[in-house]
Design a protein around this motif. Sequence first.
Motif, mmCIF file in Angstrom:
data_model
loop_
_atom_site.group_PDB
_atom_site.id
_atom_site.type_symbol
_atom_site.label_atom_id
_atom_site.label_comp_id
_atom_site.label_asym_id
_atom_site.label_seq_id
_atom_site.Cartn_x
_atom_site.Cartn_y
_atom_site.Cartn_z
ATOM 1 N N GLN A 1 7.151 7.872 37.125
ATOM 2 C CA GLN A 1 6.221 7.127 37.698
ATOM 3 C C GLN A 1 4.798 7.234 37.467
ATOM 4 O OE1 GLN A 1 6.941 4.252 39.258
ATOM 5 N NE2 GLN A 1 9.635 4.456 39.164
ATOM 6 N N ASP A 2 4.475 8.432 36.863
ATOM 7 C CA ASP A 2 3.093 8.899 36.561
ATOM 8 C C ASP A 2 2.589 8.398 35.491
ATOM 9 O OD1 ASP A 2 4.688 10.374 35.081
ATOM 10 O OD2 ASP A 2 3.459 12.229 35.360
ATOM 11 N N THR A 3 1.287 8.408 34.989
ATOM 12 C CA THR A 3 0.635 7.723 33.843
ATOM 13 C C THR A 3 0.211 9.023 33.061
ATOM 14 O OG1 THR A 3 -0.200 5.969 35.237
ATOM 15 C CG2 THR A 3 -1.487 6.410 33.027
ATOM 16 N N ILE A 4 0.441 8.643 31.732
ATOM 17 C CA ILE A 4 0.317 9.872 30.715
ATOM 18 C C ILE A 4 -0.600 9.360 29.765
ATOM 19 C CG2 ILE A 4 2.637 10.867 31.072
ATOM 20 C CD1 ILE A 4 3.708 9.160 28.472
ATOM 21 N N VAL A 5 -1.098 10.281 29.096
ATOM 22 C CA VAL A 5 -2.066 10.174 28.060
ATOM 23 C C VAL A 5 -2.051 11.146 26.880
ATOM 24 C CG1 VAL A 5 -3.731 11.662 29.147
ATOM 25 C CG2 VAL A 5 -4.799 9.900 27.617
ATOM 26 N N ALA A 6 -2.212 10.694 25.825
ATOM 27 C CA ALA A 6 -2.136 11.685 24.584
ATOM 28 C C ALA A 6 -2.815 11.007 23.428
ATOM 29 C CB ALA A 6 -0.699 11.873 24.199
ATOM 30 N N LEU A 7 -3.180 11.724 22.435
ATOM 31 C CA LEU A 7 -3.773 11.292 21.044
ATOM 32 C C LEU A 7 -2.634 10.793 20.224
ATOM 33 C CD1 LEU A 7 -6.586 11.178 19.269
ATOM 34 C CD2 LEU A 7 -5.719 13.488 18.476
ATOM 35 N N ALA A 8 -2.757 9.593 19.793
ATOM 36 C CA ALA A 8 -1.754 8.840 19.069
ATOM 37 C C ALA A 8 -1.831 8.943 17.493
ATOM 38 C CB ALA A 8 -1.761 7.190 19.334
ATOM 39 N N THR A 9 -3.057 9.210 17.353
ATOM 40 C CA THR A 9 -3.287 9.501 15.823
ATOM 41 C C THR A 9 -3.513 10.983 15.504
ATOM 42 O OG1 THR A 9 -5.835 9.266 16.433
ATOM 43 C CG2 THR A 9 -4.840 7.429 15.330
ATOM 44 N N PRO A 10 -3.500 11.415 14.306
ATOM 45 C CA PRO A 10 -3.365 12.751 13.918
ATOM 46 C C PRO A 10 -4.514 13.563 14.414
ATOM 47 C CG PRO A 10 -2.695 11.443 11.977
ATOM 48 C CD PRO A 10 -3.111 10.564 12.920
ATOM 49 N N SER A 11 -4.443 14.876 14.828
ATOM 50 C CA SER A 11 -5.372 15.730 15.273
ATOM 51 C C SER A 11 -6.193 16.130 14.166
ATOM 52 C CB SER A 11 -4.862 16.947 15.999
ATOM 53 O OG SER A 11 -4.056 17.625 14.870
ATOM 54 N N GLY A 12 -7.606 16.159 14.750
ATOM 55 C CA GLY A 12 -8.590 16.495 13.605
ATOM 56 C C GLY A 12 -9.558 15.610 13.555
ATOM 57 N N ALA A 13 -10.586 15.851 12.908
ATOM 58 C CA ALA A 13 -11.931 14.767 12.770
ATOM 59 C C ALA A 13 -11.400 13.655 11.794
ATOM 60 C CB ALA A 13 -13.094 15.338 12.307
ATOM 61 N N GLY A 14 -11.621 12.476 12.195
ATOM 62 C CA GLY A 14 -11.448 11.271 11.282
ATOM 63 C C GLY A 14 -12.463 10.283 11.416
ATOM 64 N N ALA A 15 -12.135 9.077 10.837
ATOM 65 C CA ALA A 15 -13.214 7.988 11.181
ATOM 66 C C ALA A 15 -12.933 7.306 12.524
ATOM 67 C CB ALA A 15 -13.019 6.764 10.061
ATOM 68 N N ILE A 16 -11.636 7.147 12.883
ATOM 69 C CA ILE A 16 -11.333 6.590 14.106
ATOM 70 C C ILE A 16 -10.079 7.369 14.734
ATOM 71 C CG2 ILE A 16 -10.053 4.407 15.177
ATOM 72 C CD1 ILE A 16 -12.985 4.143 14.468
ATOM 73 N N ALA A 17 -10.067 7.581 15.978
ATOM 74 C CA ALA A 17 -9.048 8.310 16.960
ATOM 75 C C ALA A 17 -8.314 7.189 17.897
ATOM 76 C CB ALA A 17 -9.592 9.346 17.377
ATOM 77 N N ILE A 18 -7.011 7.304 18.168
ATOM 78 C CA ILE A 18 -6.625 6.338 19.065
ATOM 79 C C ILE A 18 -5.987 7.162 20.319
ATOM 80 C CG2 ILE A 18 -4.943 4.408 19.672
ATOM 81 C CD1 ILE A 18 -5.274 3.535 16.806
ATOM 82 N N LEU A 19 -6.540 6.933 21.381
ATOM 83 C CA LEU A 19 -5.963 7.667 22.581
ATOM 84 C C LEU A 19 -4.999 6.696 23.512
ATOM 85 C CD1 LEU A 19 -9.045 9.275 24.009
ATOM 86 C CD2 LEU A 19 -7.320 10.140 22.457
ATOM 87 N N ARG A 20 -3.820 7.113 23.907
ATOM 88 C CA ARG A 20 -2.943 6.063 24.382
ATOM 89 C C ARG A 20 -2.415 6.313 25.922
ATOM 90 N NH1 ARG A 20 2.010 5.360 20.937
ATOM 91 N NH2 ARG A 20 0.946 3.825 19.784
ATOM 92 N N LEU A 21 -2.607 5.506 26.918
ATOM 93 C CA LEU A 21 -2.275 5.925 28.180
ATOM 94 C C LEU A 21 -0.854 5.013 28.361
ATOM 95 C CD1 LEU A 21 -5.727 5.866 28.139
ATOM 96 C CD2 LEU A 21 -5.122 5.991 30.363
ATOM 97 N N SER A 22 -0.120 5.233 29.145
ATOM 98 C CA SER A 22 1.123 4.553 29.537
ATOM 99 C C SER A 22 1.629 4.933 31.010
ATOM 100 C CB SER A 22 2.287 4.518 28.604
ATOM 101 O OG SER A 22 3.372 3.913 29.021
#
Length: 465
Positions: A4-25
């Motif tokens: 029932q809690d809300t989680i978060v994580a980096l959805a794209t590969p770790s490290g520097a890049g042009a864009i990163a996507i963070l996902r919450l559910s």
Amino acid sequence: MILQDTIVALATPSGAGAIAILRLSGPDAITIAAEVFRSFKDKDITLVKSHTIHLGNIVENNKIFDEVLLSVFKAPNSYTGENIVEISCHGSVYIQQQIIQLLLRRGCRMANAGEFTMRAFLNGKLDLSQAEAVADLIASDNEASHQVAMQQMRGGFSNEIAKLREELLNFASLIELELDFAEEDVEFADRTQFKELLNRIVFVLKRLIDSFAVGNVIKNGIPVAIVGEPNVGKSTLLNALLNEERAIVSDIAGTTRDTIEDEIVIEGIGFRFIDTAGIRETEDVVERIGIKKTFEKITQAQVAMYLIDSYQLVNDAEQVSRLKIEIAKIKERFPLKPLIVLANKADKLSEAQKEVILEQINDIHLLSAKQNSGVAELKAQLLSFVNTGALRNNETIVTNTRHYDSLQKALEEVQKVQFGLQSDISADLMAIDIRQALYYFGEITGQVTNDELLGNIFANFCIGK
């Protein structure tokens, strides 16, 4: 297991890049995101429609962390079946970590490995075999493994298993009903139809079990050991197959003292080539260790290629005889492994000399790794060892060891039911075997599961999936 809690994580590969996507559910994903997101058009994202994207800043106490795109997916129409927010930010590692820490302070929890897909399974968005196919899809590195993973993720395997399970369950219900009316001595389940169903189930199960050999090859690639005496061109052949200078090549015998591995894809199938140390009698301690590893690699490989110097066979009956003995030894030690005998450096031979070698030794292939002659034909022969007919016909192929194990156990229980039907045993004993077969069918799709099994499966996923 209800989360029932809300989680978060980096959805794209770790490290520097042009864009990163963070996902919450989770149930509070949208409200937590609304606390830190300021829309450029003053939108309240708790009120926006599902499947929409919004431009704005991530802020805390008027401090701007980044300009982002925020995507909103409302339950139940999302990947996990929960509220999901995806934040597309610039790919600076510093920005990624700052936003994640901000979301953690607002009440999110860091996601465990595979937890997004686990929630999709628990919320009925995917069955267990489809969830496992997600990991296979991410790991696919050739056309064939991608195609199999896509088919499984779309439910091809699940649908076939579900259909068998449903038909067996219908008959199981009738058998159970007979037990309730045991004193009346009546039969609700037509034994002839039941026998036909069991025969059909056994046929399908055996086909799925047999497909695992192909599926395992597609998923993991075929290991091929390149063996032979020193200085016959094993490293040159590896380089020719890979189209790059991967292995060190020299005229000094014993240059390769350890195994070298690399992979190529031939018509969608991965082949892992292993260049091994030359097999010969030697006093060099390091080289002897390499030769020992050579035999270990042959044991691990599915195909062995024995390479010789074709020029050494010319007008040398003793060398020809010794080669036949060596080939016989390898076949005796590894009787079930395909063995390809290759005579390298054929560019040094005349046509007459080539004819003599072909007549003296059965099934030998002439090639020149240095001139790249005969390499294409070798690739075609390697591909012939793989039965890809099922793939071309879009048949279900099993690639997962857990599924293979459950199918084996289900087949064993169904065969027990067949034997019981032929032996005319009582319905109560037959019902026990039917229940056990249904259990193993359910294990595959996740209708029968436990926390330990789920933990083992999803632990192999990446964090953001």
